[in-house]
Write a protein that holds these residues in place. Sequence first.
Motif, mmCIF file in Angstrom:
data_model
loop_
_atom_site.group_PDB
_atom_site.id
_atom_site.type_symbol
_atom_site.label_atom_id
_atom_site.label_comp_id
_atom_site.label_asym_id
_atom_site.label_seq_id
_atom_site.Cartn_x
_atom_site.Cartn_y
_atom_site.Cartn_z
ATOM 1 N N ARG A 88 1.233 -1.377 -0.201
ATOM 2 C CA ARG A 88 0.234 -0.114 0.567
ATOM 3 C C ARG A 88 0.707 1.096 0.125
ATOM 4 N N ALA A 89 1.853 1.339 0.471
ATOM 5 C CA ALA A 89 2.808 1.889 0.663
ATOM 6 C C ALA A 89 3.325 2.895 -0.905
ATOM 7 N N LYS A 90 3.622 1.380 -1.696
ATOM 8 C CA LYS A 90 4.202 1.742 -2.506
ATOM 9 C C LYS A 90 3.044 2.756 -3.624
ATOM 10 N N ALA A 91 2.156 2.062 -3.405
ATOM 11 C CA ALA A 91 1.133 2.656 -4.086
ATOM 12 C C ALA A 91 0.747 4.021 -3.938
ATOM 13 N N ALA A 92 1.219 3.866 -1.723
ATOM 14 C CA ALA A 92 0.315 5.520 -2.029
ATOM 15 C C ALA A 92 1.970 6.912 -3.056
ATOM 16 N N TYR A 93 2.731 5.934 -2.528
ATOM 17 C CA TYR A 93 4.118 7.000 -2.771
ATOM 18 C C TYR A 93 4.831 6.422 -4.066
ATOM 19 N N PRO A 94 4.434 6.944 -4.905
ATOM 20 C CA PRO A 94 5.044 5.779 -6.311
ATOM 21 C C PRO A 94 6.384 6.130 -6.119
ATOM 22 N N ASN A 95 6.922 8.202 -6.083
ATOM 23 C CA ASN A 95 7.810 7.841 -6.126
ATOM 24 C C ASN A 95 9.067 6.986 -5.324
#
Length: 146
Positions: A88-95
């Motif tokens: 979920r962190a990857k999806a929320a903060y893709p940069n």
Amino acid sequence: PLLMTAAYLPSLTQNKIAWGFFSGAMRDEAFYVLRRLGVDQPPLVAMEDAPGKPDPTGLMQVVQAISTEPRPVIYAGDTVADMVTITRAKAAYPNRQWAAVGVLPPHVQQDADYRDRYSQTLSQAGADVVVASVEALDVSQVKALI
């Protein structure tokens, strides 16, 4: 039992690897364990500080406490909720560059079939790599992940 030796975190620090904790435990419980490791006032987000896993809010609070720069993040955890948190962190903060490390808890390592099933479960939940202990996430492994 402690899941790492007292020398592990200082070895990361000596190699300029920042670290912190996002724990599902209560703050006092987490500090009790960390004091046993000789750690005083680490970056810590505990159960009462943020929404529970798999919500990545607490993970991001720890990341921001460690550095305001967009450095890569390696998140190690031993549950499916930990792996979903980083997904979920990857999806929320893709940069930001993310790596998920599944850590096999001691109780699953006593039976080879159970260990293999648990490892597969962590991988299916998003682990990029699964290790037998958090200390297997040493400096060379960190560099390989980022």
